[in-house]
Write an enzyme that holds these catalytic residues in place. Structure first.
Site, PDB file in Angstrom:
ATOM      1  N   HIS A  85     -31.394 -23.745 -38.422  1.00  0.00           N
ATOM      2  CA  HIS A  85     -31.236 -22.503 -37.673  1.00  0.00           C
ATOM      3  C   HIS A  85     -30.271 -21.622 -38.458  1.00  0.00           C
ATOM      4  CE1 HIS A  85     -32.405 -25.003 -33.939  1.00  0.00           C
ATOM      5  NE2 HIS A  85     -33.459 -24.315 -34.355  1.00  0.00           N
ATOM      6  N   GLU A 131     -26.580 -21.200 -37.535  1.00  0.00           N
ATOM      7  CA  GLU A 131     -25.747 -22.403 -37.426  1.00  0.00           C
ATOM      8  C   GLU A 131     -25.344 -22.795 -38.847  1.00  0.00           C
ATOM      9  OE1 GLU A 131     -27.967 -25.234 -35.130  1.00  0.00           O
ATOM     10  OE2 GLU A 131     -28.347 -23.784 -33.518  1.00  0.00           O
ATOM     11  N   HIS A 139     -26.471 -29.272 -37.260  1.00  0.00           N
ATOM     12  CA  HIS A 139     -26.617 -28.090 -36.407  1.00  0.00           C
ATOM     13  C   HIS A 139     -25.249 -27.622 -35.924  1.00  0.00           C
ATOM     14  CE1 HIS A 139     -31.118 -28.331 -35.580  1.00  0.00           C
ATOM     15  NE2 HIS A 139     -30.879 -29.429 -36.271  1.00  0.00           N
ATOM     16  N   GLU A 154     -24.621 -32.193 -34.020  1.00  0.00           N
ATOM     17  CA  GLU A 154     -24.074 -30.901 -33.595  1.00  0.00           C
ATOM     18  C   GLU A 154     -22.600 -30.895 -33.996  1.00  0.00           C
ATOM     19  OE1 GLU A 154     -25.699 -28.413 -32.205  1.00  0.00           O
ATOM     20  OE2 GLU A 154     -27.632 -29.363 -31.727  1.00  0.00           O
TER      21      GLU A 154
END
Length: 652
Positions: free
Chosen positions: A251, A254, A383, A475
Site C-alpha cells: 500500500h 504505508e 504494512h 503491521e
C-alpha cells in the site's frame, strides 16, 4: 551445386534485412568511404514522449525520425528493438535493469531539448556493456546492435548527456553527507524512488560478493520493482539453501516497511563486511530477497501529501486505483470448497482462467511470476496502520464472510512464525496504556487474519495456497506515513524481529528427493500426516518443510515411484532444519501405490497476456542451450514479430 542460387538468394535477403535494420549514415559518408558517426546534436522538432516503456526517462520530449529511422510512434512500438526493451528484465532475470532499458530508450526515443536532439554519452554505454555482457552471454544472446557504443553514442568532447541521470538524481542529500563516516552509517530518512534505487545499487556494489539487485517487473507507471538479494552465491539457487522474501509498501501510503527494508539492506551488508558472525551465518545459509516498494506509484501520491499525513487512503492503491492486497486470485474460496471432499488436494491450487478476465495490476503479475520462478519458503509483507502480526487465512470461512477464526492446516507453524516476530518486538509486548493497537495485547500481538477482518484476494493466502511459501503480515505501527524523526525508533524496534523471523526459515526439515540412481525428482510431493497441505520439490529435487517441534510422519511420493515414509522428531529448541532425504524406487507393473489425491497433477494456469506459456517462468539460466540449428528459448518472445524478428540477437 544445385543449392547455390538458393544460398545466394538467402544471402541477398539477409543483406537487405541488415540494411533495413541498421540506420543509414548521418549526415553522410566521409571521404574514406566509411560511415560517419551520427552528429552529437542536430536541429529537430521536439514532440512529447509517449512510450510506456520509456515513461521514466529523464526527459519528456523526443523527435522523429529516430536514429533507427522510425518516423512514428506506431513504427517504434512495432519494432523488435522496442519489444526487446519491454522483456529484458525477464530475459536477464532483472539484471542490469532499469539501466539497460533506459539506455535503449535514449536511442529509440532520442532526447530533444530546445529544438535540438542530443546523443547519450558513450562512457555510459561502455560501462553498462562491460557490466552486462556476461548476462547476455549466459542466455546465449548477442549484444543488441542499437546499443553499439561507437555508432549511437557520443564522446564527452562532442557534448552528450547521461541517460541514467534519473537513477543518479536526487542524490544531493546523500552526496552531501560528510566524508569519513563509518561504513555502518545509515541515513534514517524517507527515500524517493530514485534515492531508493541508488541506495540499493550502491549497497549491492559494496557487497558484490554476497549481494545483487534485479527487477521483477514494472509498475503501471513504468517504475522498476527493484529487489536486492543477499546470498553466498547471489543470482542463483543453491541446493538446500532456503529462499525467503520480505515485501514492503504494497500500500503506497504505508511507508515504514519501505524504509525499514532499505535500512535492513544496508545493515546486512555492513555487518557482513564487519564480520558479524550472526549475519555471516545467515547470509551464507539463506538466500534473502528484499523488495522495499511493491507500489512505487502509490508512494509518490502519498509522499506528495507529506510525512505524518494519516488520511488512510491517499496513495493506498496503485496508479490504476487497485488495492494490490485485494488483487490476487481468490484461492481461499476454492480451498473451502475442496476441503469438504476427502482425498482431494488443497494445496498448489491453480489460478482460474476467470481471474484473468478481471483487472490485474502489473505489480500483482510481477509478484506472481516472481514466486513461481523462485522456490520461496518464507515471506513477510510489511504494512502500517496498527501494531500486530497476522497470519492466514485472511478470508473467513463464515458463510456470510463475516470475521471468524479461519485457520490453515499449518495453524501451529503460522503461530510460531508470528510469535517469532511479535515476541521480540518491544512495542508489541508493551503493556502500557499508551501502546498503539493495544486491543491485540491479550492475544500476544498476533491474530488470525480472518478473525481480525475478512477480505479476499490477499497476497498471504495466495502464497500459501498456490506455492510452498508461508507468508505473514506485519503491521508496523499506527501511523502509516511516520515523520522522519520516528524512523530511527522504528528501525530499532524492528531490527531484531526481522532477523529472528529470517532465521525461522531454518525450522522444520529439509532434504533431497532422488531416484535410485541419484537423479533428482522434481515436483515430488512431501506430505505430513495430520497436516493437509503438501509441499513440492524444486527442480534440483530439494525441499523445505516448515514444521513445529514434535514427532511427525513424513511421506515422499511422485508419479511412477513408490511412496517412502519416515518418522522424524523435531526437538523443541532445535534452530536448524533437520536433514531428511528420500530415495524413491520406480513402480513395477502392478497397481500404483499412491496416497489418495487427484488423478492428475494440478495444472498451472498462466496469464494469457503474459510471457509465453512454454517458458513457465523458469529462470533463464535453467534453460538448456539450443541444439545446433534451433533457436534459443528466449526466441519465443519475438515469434509474433514476423517478418521483422530480431535475428541480430542470434549468435549463430
Amino acid at each position: 551445386m544445385p543449392t547455390t542460387p538458393l544460398l545466394l538468394a538467402a544471402l541477398a535477403a539477409l543483406a537487405a534485412l541488415a540494411v533495413a535494420a541498421y540506420p543509414s549514415c548521418s549526415p553522410g559518408p566521409d571521404p574514406s568511404g566509411k560511415c560517419q558517426r551520427l552528429a552529437s546534436t542536430h536541429s529537430a522538432t521536439c514532440v512529447d514522449l509517449h512510450l510506456r516503456t520509456c515513461a521514466d526517462a529523464a526527459y519528456n520530449h523526443t523527435s522523429f525520425p529516430t536514429p533507427l529511422e522510425h518516423r512514428s510512434w506506431e513504427a517504434v512500438e512495432a519494432s523488435p528493438e522496442y519489444t526487446l526493451l519491454g522483456v529484458l528484465h525477464f530475459l536477464l532475470e532483472g539484471q542490469c535493469n532499469p539501466d539497460l532499458r533506459l539506455l535503449g530508450c535514449s536511442v529509440l526515443a532520442p532526447r530533444c531539448q530546445g529544438g535540438h536532439t542530443q546523443r547519450p554519452c558513450r562512457r555510459v554505454c561502455e560501462g553498462l556493456r562491460e557490466a552486462c555482457q556476461p548476462a547476455f552471454d549466459a542466455i546465449d544472446m548477442a549484444w543488441p546492435y542499437f546499443l553499439d557504443c561507437t555508432q549511437y553514442f557520443a564522446p564527452e568532447e562532442e557534448g552528450c548527456y547521461d541517460p541514467l541521470e534519473q537513477l543518479r538524481g536526487e542524490l544531493d542529500v546523500e552526496e552531501a553527507l560528510p566524508s569519513g563516516l563509518p561504513p555502518t552509517f545509515i541515513r534514517f530518512a524517507h527515500h524517493s524512488y530514485a534515492q531508493m534505487v541508488r541506495v540499493l545499487k550502491r549497497t549491492a556494489a559494496r557487497c558484490s560478493q554476497v549481494a545483487k539487485t534485479y527487477s521483477i517487473g514494472r509498475s503501471f507507471e513504468g517504475k522498476d520493482l527493484v529487489v536486492i538479494e543477499f546470498s553466498s552465491r547471489p543470482g542463483q539457487h543453491e541446493l538446500m539453501e532456503p529462499e525467503v522474501k520480505l515485501i514492503g509498501n504494497i500500500h503506497g501510503n504505508e511507508v515504514a516497511g519501505r524504509e525499514i527494508l532499505i535500512y535492513l539492506a544496508q545493515y546486512l551488508c555492513s555487518e557482513y563486511l564487519l564480520g558479524n558472525p550472526r549475519i555471516q551465518r545467515l547470509l551464507n545459509t539463506t538466500r534473502i530477497h528484499l523488495l522495499p516498494s511493491m507500489n512505487p506509484d502509490g508512494y509518490e501520491v502519498a509522499a506528495a501529501e507529506g510525512a505524518g499525513y494519516n488520511g488512510w487512503t491517499s496513495g493506498r492503491q496503485n496508479a490504476q486505483n487497485l488495492d494490490l492486497n485485494r488483487n490476487f486470485p481468490d484461492l481461499t474460496s476454492e480451498y473451502y470448497r475442496l476441503a469438504s471432499t476427502r482425498g482431494v488436494r488443497t494445496d498448489h491450487i491453480p489460478i482460474s482462467q476467470y481471474y484473468w478476465w478481471g483487472k490485474v495490476a502489473p505489480e500483482t503479475k510481477a509478484i506472481m511470476k516472481w514466486i513461481q520462478t523462485i522456490p520461496f519458503v518464507l515471506s513477510a509483507s510489511l504494512h502500517g496502520g496498527d501494531l500486530v502480526v497476522s497470519y492466514p487465512f485472511d478470508f473467513s470461512k463464515h458463510p456470510h464472510e463475516e470475521k471468524m477464526f479461519s485457520p490453515t492446516p499449518d495453524e501451529k507453524m503460522f503461530k510460531l512464525l508470528a510469535r517469532a516476530y511479535a515476541d521480540v518486538h518491544p512495542m508489541m509486548m508493551d503493556r502500557s496504556e499508551n501502546r498503539c493497537g493495544g486491543n491485540f495485547l491479550k492475544r500476544g500481538s498476533i491474530i488470525n487474519g480472518a478473525d481480525w477482518y475478512s477480505f479476499t484476494g490477499g497476497m498471504s493466502d495466495f502464497n500459501y495456497l498456490h506455492t510452498n511459501c508461508f507468508e505473514i503480515t506485519v503491521e508496523l505501527g499506527c501511523v502509516k506515513f511516520p515523520p522522519e524523526e520516528a524512523l530511527y525508533g522504528l528501525w530499532q524496534h524492528n531490527k531484531e524481529p526481522l532477523l529472528n523471523f529470517l532465521e525461522m526459515v531454518h525450522r522444520g526439515i529439509k532434504g533431497v528427493v532422488t531416484d535410485k540412481y541419484g537423479k533428482p525428482v522434481k515436483n515430488a510431493r512431501i506430505l505430513v500426516k495430520g497436516i493437509r497441505h503438501d509441499v513440492t520439490t524444486a527442480p534440483d529435487g530439494d525441499y523445505w518443510r516448515l514444521l513445529p517441534p514434535g514427532s511427525h510422519i513424513v511421506i515422499a511420493q511422485a508419479p511412477g515411484y513408490s511412496k517412502v515414509m519416515k518418522r522424524v522428531t523435531i526437538p523443541l529448541r532445535m534452530k536448524r532444519a533437520g536433514r531428511v532425504d528420500f530415495i524413491l524406487q520406480p513402480l513395477g507393473t502392478g497397481p500404483k501405490n499412491f496416497l489418495p489425491g487427484p488423478s492428475r497433477a494440478l495444472p498451472r494456469s498462466l496469464d494469457p497476456q503474459g510471457a509465453p506459456a512454454q517458458l513457465d517462468f523458469e529462470p533463464p539460466r535453467a534453460r538448456r542451450q539450443p541444439a545446433s540449428g534451433s533457436k534459443p528459448w528466449w526466441w519465443a518472445y519475438f515469434t509474433s514479430l514476423s517478418p521483422h524478428k530480431p535475428r541480430w540477437l542470434l549468435k549463430y
